[in-house]
Design an enzyme around this catalytic site. Structure first.
Site, PDB file in Angstrom:
ATOM      1  N   TYR A 159       0.832  -1.207   0.000  1.00 18.20           N
ATOM      2  CA  TYR A 159       0.000   0.000   0.000  1.00 18.20           C
ATOM      3  C   TYR A 159       0.867   1.257   0.000  1.00 18.20           C
ATOM      4  O   TYR A 159       0.639   2.191  -0.773  1.00 18.20           O
ATOM      5  CB  TYR A 159      -0.908  -0.027   1.221  1.00 18.20           C
ATOM      6  CG  TYR A 159      -1.890   1.123   1.291  1.00 18.20           C
ATOM      7  CD1 TYR A 159      -2.949   1.210   0.401  1.00 18.20           C
ATOM      8  CD2 TYR A 159      -1.758   2.105   2.275  1.00 18.20           C
ATOM      9  CE1 TYR A 159      -3.861   2.257   0.473  1.00 18.20           C
ATOM     10  CE2 TYR A 159      -2.660   3.149   2.357  1.00 18.20           C
ATOM     11  CZ  TYR A 159      -3.713   3.228   1.461  1.00 18.20           C
ATOM     12  OH  TYR A 159      -4.601   4.261   1.539  1.00 18.20           O
ATOM     13  N   LYS A 163       1.104   4.223  -2.885  1.00 18.17           N
ATOM     14  CA  LYS A 163       0.796   5.613  -2.588  1.00 18.17           C
ATOM     15  C   LYS A 163       2.044   6.490  -2.704  1.00 18.17           C
ATOM     16  O   LYS A 163       1.960   7.669  -3.074  1.00 18.17           O
ATOM     17  CB  LYS A 163       0.188   5.730  -1.189  1.00 18.17           C
ATOM     18  CG  LYS A 163      -1.166   5.033  -1.055  1.00 18.17           C
ATOM     19  CD  LYS A 163      -2.198   5.596  -2.032  1.00 18.17           C
ATOM     20  CE  LYS A 163      -3.579   5.022  -1.802  1.00 18.17           C
ATOM     21  NZ  LYS A 163      -4.604   5.632  -2.682  1.00 18.17           N
TER      22      LYS A 163
END
Length: 253
Positions: A159, A163
């Protein structure tokens, strides 16, 4: 750029942060395409805000093209793209059953990072051919990162990587698209009261809120939407990544 009359695509627009953006922008006069993987939810959201629903996967080229075509065909222009679609499963690099399956890492990167870039590239191409507005502006693109890009926790390797890529993409994209009058900015939200968190026990929500310096509560999706609106309307804001997080800095776990 003014929201009134602006053809807009909101990915992940059927729920959570994306739905808040779609609601606020529609109320401000924007014409909104609700682009979401969930066809039923997209149709419901679009009906409620007077927009257009497109069901599809942001990481697929044909689906991205359909969303852009829908905006131009329905509204006559595409001025704004807000990328909110994303996934955030937690998985350790080395867990009890061994190393993280490579496919799990690839899926997060594909949806969050490649999906955001996919939408950005096709939207920018269409925006670049439109007539210029004030300040020679033709479009605004807003991506959604996360505070995990800066202080990701244990279990967030995939994740955070996805990002972090979105954060790193902001400036070069803004620099390249400047010649067309297209601005690119990014919001990096902290812990927001999305449907996922709403389903957690009250004590869990309270514990998360207590870690936020001020205000010590979970972020409201409407606050995210207001930041997106500010990024659209303030023409001098370009190439920036703004943390929207109540000053939280995430602990390792």
């Amino acid at each position: 750029m003014k929201l009134e009359g602006a053809g807009t695509i909101v990915t992940g627009g059927a729920s959570g942060l994306g739905r808040a953006v779609a609601d606020l922008f529609a109320k401000a006069g924007a014409n909104v395409v609700v682009f979401d993987l969930n066809a039923e939810a997209a149709a419901k959201a679009a009906q409620e805000i007077g927009g257009v629903a497109v069901a599809g996967d942001v990481s697929k080229e044909d689906d991205a093209d359909r969303a852009v075509d829908a905006a131009v065909e329905s509204f006559g222009n595409l001025r704004i793209l807000v990328n909110c679609a994303g996934i955030g499963p937690a998985s350790r690099i080395v867990g009890r059953e061994g190393p993280m399956p490579l496919g799990d890492f690839e899926k997060v990167i594909r949806v969050n990072l490649i999906g955001s870039f996919n939408m950005l590239r096709v939207a920018a191409a269409r925006m670049s051919t439109q007539d210029a507005l004030d300040d020679n502006e033709r479009g605004v693109i807003i991506n959604t990162a996360s505070v995990a890009a800066f202080d990701g926790q244990i279990g967030q390797a995939a994740y955070s990587a996805s990002k972090g890529g979105i954060v790193s993409m902001a400036l070069p994209a803004a620099r390249e698209l400047a010649r067309f009058g297209i601005r690119v900015n990014t919001i990096a939200p902290g812990i927001f009261l999305t449907p996922l968190l709403q389903g957690m026990p009250e004590e869990v929500q309270s514990s998360l809120a207590a870690a936020i310096p001020y205000p010590s509560r979970l972020g409201k999706p409407a606050e995210f939407a207001e930041m997106a609106r500010f990024m659209v309307e303030n023409t001098y804001l370009n190439g920036e990544v703004v943390r929207l997080d109540g000053a939280i800095r995430m602990a390792p776990k």
